[in-house]
Enzyme design. Sequence first.
Site, PDB file in Angstrom:
ATOM      1  N   ASP A  37      -8.828   5.289   9.107  1.00 24.91           N
ATOM      2  CA  ASP A  37      -9.005   6.467   7.767  1.00 24.91           C
ATOM      3  C   ASP A  37      -9.196   7.729   8.044  1.00 24.91           C
ATOM      4  O   ASP A  37      -9.506   8.443   9.554  1.00 24.91           O
ATOM      5  CB  ASP A  37     -10.903   6.001   7.724  1.00 24.91           C
TER       6      ASP A  37
ATOM      7  N   ILE B 114       2.663   5.218  10.210  1.00 20.54           N
ATOM      8  CA  ILE B 114       2.539   5.657   9.179  1.00 20.54           C
ATOM      9  C   ILE B 114       0.924   5.268   8.072  1.00 20.54           C
ATOM     10  O   ILE B 114       0.270   4.340   9.013  1.00 20.54           O
ATOM     11  CB  ILE B 114       3.465   4.377   7.649  1.00 20.54           C
TER      12      ILE B 114
ATOM     13  N   LYS C   2      -5.698  -5.013   4.592  1.00 23.71           N
ATOM     14  CA  LYS C   2      -4.935  -4.328   2.500  1.00 23.71           C
ATOM     15  C   LYS C   2      -3.717  -4.272   3.082  1.00 23.71           C
ATOM     16  O   LYS C   2      -2.591  -4.526   2.207  1.00 23.71           O
ATOM     17  CB  LYS C   2      -5.280  -3.496   1.508  1.00 23.71           C
TER      18      LYS C   2
ATOM     19  N   TYR D 110      -4.675  17.693  -7.927  1.00 22.80           N
ATOM     20  CA  TYR D 110      -3.994  16.958  -7.763  1.00 22.80           C
ATOM     21  C   TYR D 110      -2.381  17.877  -6.771  1.00 22.80           C
ATOM     22  O   TYR D 110      -2.362  18.130  -5.876  1.00 22.80           O
ATOM     23  CB  TYR D 110      -3.670  15.990  -7.513  1.00 22.80           C
TER      24      TYR D 110
ATOM     25  N   ASN E 260       1.403  10.011   5.283  1.00 24.42           N
ATOM     26  CA  ASN E 260       1.840   8.917   3.754  1.00 24.42           C
ATOM     27  C   ASN E 260       0.766   9.319   2.548  1.00 24.42           C
ATOM     28  O   ASN E 260       0.248   9.219   1.452  1.00 24.42           O
ATOM     29  CB  ASN E 260       2.340   7.683   3.518  1.00 24.42           C
TER      30      ASN E 260
ATOM     31  N   THR F 292      -1.134   1.768   8.846  1.00 21.16           N
ATOM     32  CA  THR F 292      -2.387   1.947   9.303  1.00 21.16           C
ATOM     33  C   THR F 292      -2.663   2.184   8.002  1.00 21.16           C
ATOM     34  O   THR F 292      -2.094   2.290   6.864  1.00 21.16           O
ATOM     35  CB  THR F 292      -2.967   3.020   9.828  1.00 21.16           C
TER      36      THR F 292
ATOM     37  N   VAL G  43       7.728   6.849  -8.250  1.00 20.03           N
ATOM     38  CA  VAL G  43       7.758   5.862  -7.726  1.00 20.03           C
ATOM     39  C   VAL G  43       6.626   5.057  -8.476  1.00 20.03           C
ATOM     40  O   VAL G  43       5.750   5.019  -8.262  1.00 20.03           O
ATOM     41  CB  VAL G  43       7.859   5.569  -6.232  1.00 20.03           C
TER      42      VAL G  43
ATOM     43  N   THR H  46       4.310   1.914  -8.165  1.00 20.20           N
ATOM     44  CA  THR H  46       3.664   1.115  -7.026  1.00 20.20           C
ATOM     45  C   THR H  46       2.127   0.747  -7.263  1.00 20.20           C
ATOM     46  O   THR H  46       2.105  -0.134  -6.553  1.00 20.20           O
ATOM     47  CB  THR H  46       3.129   2.278  -5.986  1.00 20.20           C
TER      48      THR H  46
ATOM     49  N   LYS I  98      -1.373  19.316  -3.126  1.00 16.43           N
ATOM     50  CA  LYS I  98       0.033  18.252  -2.689  1.00 16.43           C
ATOM     51  C   LYS I  98       1.010  19.959  -2.639  1.00 16.43           C
ATOM     52  O   LYS I  98       1.685  19.961  -1.556  1.00 16.43           O
ATOM     53  CB  LYS I  98       0.820  18.051  -3.717  1.00 16.43           C
TER      54      LYS I  98
END
Length: 286
Positions: free
Chosen positions: A55, A6, A38, A148, A83, A32, A181, A183, A152
């Site tokens: 990266d 992921i 983090k 964006y 992701n 990853t 979502v 986050t 996408k």
Amino acid sequence: MKSVLITGCSAGGIGAALAHAFHQKGYHVFATARTPSKIPSTLSSASNVTVLKLDVLSSSDIAAAVESVSHQTGGKLDVLVNNSGGNNSILPALDVDIAEAKAEFDLNFWAPLAMMRAFAPLLIEARGCLVNNTSASAVSPFPLMSIYNASKAALATASETWRHELQPLGVRTITLITTGVNTGSFRKPDRKPIRVPESSRYYAARDFIVGVGDGRMQDGAIPAERYAAAVVREVEGGGYGTVWAGTQAWMARVAFGLTPKWAFDMLIESIVPFGKAMAKATLKSD
């Protein structure tokens, strides 16, 4: 033991939630991130979790990740979850920096393509599953997010094309259309602030534009853990093709697919009331 890699597993985000959900199902998780520190300690200290520096914009990082996964799994990968992504160009198209816009496409479109190509031999060997996390923005023209939205949309279309291309090779593809979502990603302290130039034709509405990027669009959204559980069910249950997931995903799918254009425009304006904000700002400036 099944395996999953992921991308973008920083604490608090969708990637970390997916990593936890797959781990609970007994997968060996390759979690990853560009900055491995983090990744939450609940993952990095868990058994059957391998933390990798990745990266997704670095070809050398991708190659190193392929080598590491292949070494630990015997050349197989059951699930690849693309992701990683970003929404860093919240501005009217007239004010977007072209170089930054191209960088956003690199992250949201070209990186998933590079990951898919690099890990294809491992997925084919495992007769595995490719999961590409796109967004409801791919099918909804939210104002101030054209870069964006477009990146996408490009990924969503490509993902469905890859589904047809990879199916004869035994690889299943899921194209996630992600709705809200929660986050906290918009409120991270290292997030680049939104600045509307004084020369902008939309400068009068600058407070509204800046506000769109303050995280309010995630208010009331479902937690990442609930979203992740739904995604893992799709993977485990043999899902394929376009899958809607997130806050009121079923309702969103119906609204975006069946609503007449005039009503759809009203829906978009209700979510990001840019037209109303511009009208109000123009009245104040007159």
